[in-house]
Design a protein around this motif. Structure first.
Motif, PDB file in Angstrom:
ATOM      1  N   ALA A  58       0.829  -1.210   0.000  1.00  0.00           N
ATOM      2  CA  ALA A  58       0.000   0.000   0.000  1.00  0.00           C
ATOM      3  C   ALA A  58       0.866   1.264   0.000  1.00  0.00           C
ATOM      4  CB  ALA A  58      -0.929  -0.010   1.210  1.00  0.00           C
ATOM      5  N   ALA A  59       1.992   1.186   0.708  1.00  0.00           N
ATOM      6  CA  ALA A  59       2.862   2.371   0.802  1.00  0.00           C
ATOM      7  C   ALA A  59       3.380   2.799  -0.565  1.00  0.00           C
ATOM      8  CB  ALA A  59       4.032   2.083   1.750  1.00  0.00           C
ATOM      9  N   LEU A  60       3.479   1.850  -1.490  1.00  0.00           N
ATOM     10  CA  LEU A  60       4.066   2.143  -2.805  1.00  0.00           C
ATOM     11  C   LEU A  60       3.117   2.900  -3.728  1.00  0.00           C
ATOM     12  CD1 LEU A  60       5.850  -1.281  -3.542  1.00  0.00           C
ATOM     13  CD2 LEU A  60       6.884   0.851  -2.725  1.00  0.00           C
ATOM     14  N   SER A  61       1.843   3.053  -3.299  1.00  0.00           N
ATOM     15  CA  SER A  61       0.831   3.602  -4.213  1.00  0.00           C
ATOM     16  C   SER A  61       1.154   5.017  -4.704  1.00  0.00           C
ATOM     17  CB  SER A  61      -0.545   3.581  -3.543  1.00  0.00           C
ATOM     18  OG  SER A  61      -0.517   4.413  -2.401  1.00  0.00           O
ATOM     19  N   VAL A  62       1.953   5.762  -3.937  1.00  0.00           N
ATOM     20  CA  VAL A  62       2.269   7.130  -4.391  1.00  0.00           C
ATOM     21  C   VAL A  62       3.349   7.147  -5.473  1.00  0.00           C
ATOM     22  CG1 VAL A  62       1.666   8.073  -2.119  1.00  0.00           C
ATOM     23  CG2 VAL A  62       4.065   7.603  -2.656  1.00  0.00           C
ATOM     24  N   LEU A  63       3.992   6.009  -5.692  1.00  0.00           N
ATOM     25  CA  LEU A  63       5.033   5.971  -6.737  1.00  0.00           C
ATOM     26  C   LEU A  63       4.385   5.777  -8.103  1.00  0.00           C
ATOM     27  CD1 LEU A  63       7.762   3.686  -5.101  1.00  0.00           C
ATOM     28  CD2 LEU A  63       7.506   6.158  -4.949  1.00  0.00           C
ATOM     29  N   PRO A  64       5.036   6.281  -9.166  1.00  0.00           N
ATOM     30  CA  PRO A  64       4.505   6.022 -10.511  1.00  0.00           C
ATOM     31  C   PRO A  64       4.495   4.525 -10.803  1.00  0.00           C
ATOM     32  CG  PRO A  64       6.751   6.910 -10.605  1.00  0.00           C
ATOM     33  CD  PRO A  64       6.293   7.040  -9.185  1.00  0.00           C
ATOM     34  N   ALA A  65       3.436   4.073 -11.525  1.00  0.00           N
ATOM     35  CA  ALA A  65       3.390   2.661 -11.901  1.00  0.00           C
ATOM     36  C   ALA A  65       4.597   2.346 -12.783  1.00  0.00           C
ATOM     37  CB  ALA A  65       2.091   2.360 -12.652  1.00  0.00           C
ATOM     38  N   SER A  66       5.252   1.215 -12.509  1.00  0.00           N
ATOM     39  CA  SER A  66       6.416   0.817 -13.306  1.00  0.00           C
ATOM     40  C   SER A  66       6.728  -0.638 -13.010  1.00  0.00           C
ATOM     41  CB  SER A  66       7.641   1.678 -12.938  1.00  0.00           C
ATOM     42  OG  SER A  66       8.136   1.290 -11.656  1.00  0.00           O
ATOM     43  N   ASP A  67       7.580  -1.219 -13.835  1.00  0.00           N
ATOM     44  CA  ASP A  67       8.026  -2.587 -13.567  1.00  0.00           C
ATOM     45  C   ASP A  67       8.683  -2.679 -12.197  1.00  0.00           C
ATOM     46  OD1 ASP A  67       7.109  -3.283 -16.017  1.00  0.00           O
ATOM     47  OD2 ASP A  67       9.084  -3.406 -16.979  1.00  0.00           O
ATOM     48  N   TRP A  68       9.418  -1.629 -11.818  1.00  0.00           N
ATOM     49  CA  TRP A  68      10.114  -1.635 -10.529  1.00  0.00           C
ATOM     50  C   TRP A  68       9.102  -1.652  -9.383  1.00  0.00           C
ATOM     51  CZ3 TRP A  68      15.255  -2.298  -9.824  1.00  0.00           C
ATOM     52  CH2 TRP A  68      16.085  -2.142 -10.942  1.00  0.00           C
ATOM     53  N   ARG A  69       8.075  -0.820  -9.499  1.00  0.00           N
ATOM     54  CA  ARG A  69       7.077  -0.802  -8.429  1.00  0.00           C
ATOM     55  C   ARG A  69       6.414  -2.177  -8.312  1.00  0.00           C
ATOM     56  NH1 ARG A  69       1.656   2.899  -8.199  1.00  0.00           N
ATOM     57  NH2 ARG A  69       0.670   0.934  -8.849  1.00  0.00           N
ATOM     58  N   SER A  70       6.048  -2.760  -9.447  1.00  0.00           N
ATOM     59  CA  SER A  70       5.421  -4.090  -9.417  1.00  0.00           C
ATOM     60  C   SER A  70       6.345  -5.121  -8.779  1.00  0.00           C
ATOM     61  CB  SER A  70       5.082  -4.563 -10.839  1.00  0.00           C
ATOM     62  OG  SER A  70       4.258  -3.629 -11.469  1.00  0.00           O
ATOM     63  N   ALA A  71       7.612  -5.024  -9.125  1.00  0.00           N
ATOM     64  CA  ALA A  71       8.567  -6.004  -8.591  1.00  0.00           C
ATOM     65  C   ALA A  71       8.705  -5.841  -7.080  1.00  0.00           C
ATOM     66  CB  ALA A  71       9.924  -5.843  -9.280  1.00  0.00           C
ATOM     67  N   LEU A  72       8.645  -4.600  -6.590  1.00  0.00           N
ATOM     68  CA  LEU A  72       8.708  -4.366  -5.139  1.00  0.00           C
ATOM     69  C   LEU A  72       7.446  -4.920  -4.464  1.00  0.00           C
ATOM     70  CD1 LEU A  72      10.268  -0.759  -4.958  1.00  0.00           C
ATOM     71  CD2 LEU A  72      11.329  -2.902  -4.152  1.00  0.00           C
ATOM     72  N   GLU A  73       6.304  -4.805  -5.154  1.00  0.00           N
ATOM     73  CA  GLU A  73       5.067  -5.386  -4.614  1.00  0.00           C
ATOM     74  C   GLU A  73       5.200  -6.909  -4.513  1.00  0.00           C
ATOM     75  OE1 GLU A  73       2.199  -1.852  -6.467  1.00  0.00           O
ATOM     76  OE2 GLU A  73       2.312  -3.800  -7.468  1.00  0.00           O
ATOM     77  N   ASP A  74       5.737  -7.498  -5.569  1.00  0.00           N
ATOM     78  CA  ASP A  74       5.932  -8.956  -5.557  1.00  0.00           C
ATOM     79  C   ASP A  74       6.878  -9.394  -4.444  1.00  0.00           C
ATOM     80  OD1 ASP A  74       4.253  -9.208  -7.668  1.00  0.00           O
ATOM     81  OD2 ASP A  74       5.811  -9.583  -9.180  1.00  0.00           O
ATOM     82  N   LEU A  75       7.885  -8.558  -4.180  1.00  0.00           N
ATOM     83  CA  LEU A  75       8.842  -8.887  -3.130  1.00  0.00           C
ATOM     84  C   LEU A  75       8.157  -8.935  -1.767  1.00  0.00           C
ATOM     85  CD1 LEU A  75      11.718  -9.307  -2.011  1.00  0.00           C
ATOM     86  CD2 LEU A  75      12.000  -6.817  -1.996  1.00  0.00           C
ATOM     87  N   ALA A  76       7.221  -8.020  -1.550  1.00  0.00           N
ATOM     88  CA  ALA A  76       6.509  -8.000  -0.267  1.00  0.00           C
ATOM     89  C   ALA A  76       5.763  -9.317  -0.065  1.00  0.00           C
ATOM     90  CB  ALA A  76       5.545  -6.812  -0.212  1.00  0.00           C
ATOM     91  N   ASP A  77       5.104  -9.804  -1.119  1.00  0.00           N
ATOM     92  CA  ASP A  77       4.405 -11.088  -0.991  1.00  0.00           C
ATOM     93  C   ASP A  77       5.392 -12.234  -0.807  1.00  0.00           C
ATOM     94  OD1 ASP A  77       1.752 -10.181  -1.137  1.00  0.00           O
ATOM     95  OD2 ASP A  77       1.930  -9.935  -3.312  1.00  0.00           O
ATOM     96  N   PHE A  78       6.499 -12.139  -1.521  1.00  0.00           N
ATOM     97  CA  PHE A  78       7.509 -13.201  -1.418  1.00  0.00           C
ATOM     98  C   PHE A  78       8.057 -13.335   0.004  1.00  0.00           C
ATOM     99  CE2 PHE A  78      12.024 -14.379  -1.444  1.00  0.00           C
ATOM    100  CZ  PHE A  78      11.933 -15.671  -1.955  1.00  0.00           C
ATOM    101  N   ALA A  79       8.202 -12.196   0.685  1.00  0.00           N
ATOM    102  CA  ALA A  79       8.741 -12.211   2.055  1.00  0.00           C
ATOM    103  C   ALA A  79       7.930 -13.146   2.941  1.00  0.00           C
ATOM    104  CB  ALA A  79       8.735 -10.800   2.639  1.00  0.00           C
ATOM    105  N   VAL A  80       6.641 -13.252   2.647  1.00  0.00           N
ATOM    106  CA  VAL A  80       5.768 -14.117   3.446  1.00  0.00           C
ATOM    107  C   VAL A  80       5.705 -15.532   2.882  1.00  0.00           C
ATOM    108  CG1 VAL A  80       3.445 -14.375   4.412  1.00  0.00           C
ATOM    109  CG2 VAL A  80       4.380 -12.084   3.985  1.00  0.00           C
ATOM    110  N   SER A  81       5.579 -15.631   1.544  1.00  0.00           N
ATOM    111  CA  SER A  81       5.313 -16.946   0.948  1.00  0.00           C
ATOM    112  C   SER A  81       6.523 -17.868   0.982  1.00  0.00           C
ATOM    113  CB  SER A  81       4.830 -16.790  -0.502  1.00  0.00           C
ATOM    114  OG  SER A  81       5.883 -16.318  -1.314  1.00  0.00           O
ATOM    115  N   ARG A  82       7.742 -17.303   1.064  1.00  0.00           N
ATOM    116  CA  ARG A  82       8.932 -18.156   1.076  1.00  0.00           C
ATOM    117  C   ARG A  82       8.910 -19.122   2.255  1.00  0.00           C
ATOM    118  NH1 ARG A  82      13.132 -15.801   4.668  1.00  0.00           N
ATOM    119  NH2 ARG A  82      11.878 -14.426   5.929  1.00  0.00           N
ATOM    120  N   ALA A  83       8.037 -18.831   3.235  1.00  0.00           N
ATOM    121  CA  ALA A  83       7.956 -19.701   4.402  1.00  0.00           C
ATOM    122  C   ALA A  83       7.190 -20.974   4.090  1.00  0.00           C
ATOM    123  CB  ALA A  83       7.273 -18.967   5.542  1.00  0.00           C
TER     124      ALA A  83
END
Lengths: 338, 338
Positions: A312-337
């Protein structure tokens, strides 16, 4: 059963997209890390390389360069590159020192450095890397970024001391537990992202967004890590499963299981955690209780909430591949378990 | 006997003049030190205070404020005050870590912190103070001063590692010995004086003079310290006499005595230093050999040469009470051994 009451499965997330995007930037960071850990005293680069070359995903410096790119920085990002290498040096220094503090035997799938070169060398090489981090930061000419990482460094040490003084404490409240993981882990994630943004000339709104992202990501990451210590095995973990248990660390899965078995297992917990009288069989028993009470799932749920906050914090950033990848990383932090 | 061949007695020197001149400045430094070592985690200020309140002469921060005053800075010297507190934090952090590395039992006349609060806390509180030092430096807005102290910090760690890897080495050459004491001790003296000058807006010539002074003073100081370990007793020293011997440190008095008793005491030195098989009586025997061969005097002579170099470096500064006091300090660094 009401469908709304059934939790939607969490997105799996992914770190690969970010790693791919940041490939060239991270190659520059790695080159700088190697160059700046050199010394005429041979044991220093040897010991540092043992840990640094074992690698892991270099999540923290990855955040620093990704923060710079996510706000739209193009071309050469020299300051963010230097800050990223500094972040990895600070992280490596804290790992070297933590492994002494915790008496850990494995790190990143290898024998811990202090068991090979001795605790004395690990203390001093940690100090060396810490100092080199600040030398590198000076080169960025950004006093603000330097201040962010200096403060993060003192907060990390405070968090570690707090954890140390509250180990074996079954009465640790969740607020203090959260304070500990914020300080010892999430602060560096936050500072890594924030300093990358500052180094790349972000607006104040973007700086705050990336700091908030890093903080929430770091908390999610540590919660998942604490769950993994009971929900995974040594091969997956790259360090010994049960390390937290064997150090008597009062992490969330343990605290929840103690609470949920109140009146039934008090003597067991008191013996193995408060008194620290553990037999080799006790970890299996603790794991059974922690998994059986749903404490690992509850910890991962909490991690999921922080991952959502991070996104949610990333919403103020312009949409980009980088923003999407950071979103995916947040989910990964949990799912890797899983 | 030719009168010219009889060495003139060295001036005794004095630290009191400098302490008196710097009284108000050092009160401000002390207040800052106390304020910035605070933390919500109680063991941190407790452990830090144990060492910091034991005090000693605060020679290094004294150099920082004296450097600012010696170039003529009047009134408030806010930057130099912050840098002086930073220097003391860095020094305290290295003491905490060194005492773990060396297994020292006493420091500044008190039981070493790691024996009271444990090595883990000492490692982490050292890290905390080191980070706080950099937070304070950021407030000076002087990236140059920050770079000087960051570099000093990495050089100190290198020196400590080098010393560690060459302990028990009777073949240590004097050049490497000098390299070790330059790095582990003199570099911080040099950086303390240099950063004070930079923070107070000195000319390049003055900055260099104060750096050179600090470096030579630091070498003199460490040479005298190494002599004291064999030429003094525990009460005078505030730490255990014989610590260097008991750690098998190859310091100049030892190296000279080994050289001067070659063919006569090889088995003794080999056993107590190389092999590290020491009985409680061996220190007395080593001390006897070291004093008997004039190795302590030779070490103090070398210290005197560096004290002279330190004084000579100050010649480019305007004559003042501060400059005189710094000259007296150089002599004191050597004479305190007597």
């Amino acid at each position: 059963m009401d469908a709304a009451l059934v939790a939607a499965p969490r997105p799996k997330g992914d770190v690969d997209a970010l790693v791919r995007l940041a490939k060239d930037d991270m190659a520059a960071v790695d080159a700088l890390i190697i160059a700046r850990m050199q010394s005429d005293v041979p044991v220093i680069p040897m010991l540092a390389e043992h840990l640094i070359s074992a690698g892991g995903k270099r999540l923290r410096p990855l955040l620093t360069v990704a923060a710079a790119r996510a706000i739209g920085a193009q071309g050469d990002i020299a300051a963010a590159t230097k800050l990223a290498a500094s972040v990895e040096f600070i992280h490596t220094a804290t790992l070297l020192h933590d492994d002494i503090v915790d008496g850990s035997e494995m790190r990143r799938g290898k024998v811990a450095a202090h068991l090979i070169w001795g605790a004395a060398s690990s203390v001093l090489v940690g100090d060396f890397l810490f100092a080199r981090a600040f030398e590198l930061m000076v080169e960025t000419d950004s006093l603000r970024a330097l201040g962010i990482l200096a403060t993060a460094s003192s907060v990390i040490a405070e968090g570690e001391v707090l954890q140390l003084t509250r180990a074996h404490d079954l009465n640790l409240d969740q607020a203090t537990y959260l304070q500990i993981i914020r300080a010892k882990t999430a602060e560096l994630f936050a500072a890594a992202a924030e300093s990358g943004a500052v180094g790349a000339g972000a607006t104040e709104e973007q700086v705050k967004a990336l700091r908030d992202y890093g903080m929430a990501l770091g908390i999610a990451f540590q919660l998942a890590d604490d769950a993994l210590d009971y929900g995974s095995d040594t091969a997956t973990l790259g360090k010994n499963a049960g390390d937290d248990f064997n150090e008597g660390k009062a992490t969330l899965p343990l605290l929840l299981a103690v609470q949920r078995t109140k009146g039934k297992e008090d003597l067991f917990w008191d013996r193995v955690i408060t008194k620290g009288e553990r037999t080799p069989e006790d970890f299996a028993r603790a794991r059974e209780l922690i998994l059986g009470t749903g404490a690992v799932e509850a910890t991962l749920d909490a991690a999921g909430d922080y991952a959502d906050r991070a996104k949610a914090a990333l919403s103020v950033l312009p949409a980009s591949d980088w923003r999407s990848a950071l979103e995916d990383l947040a989910d990964f932090a949990v799912s890797r378990a899983a």
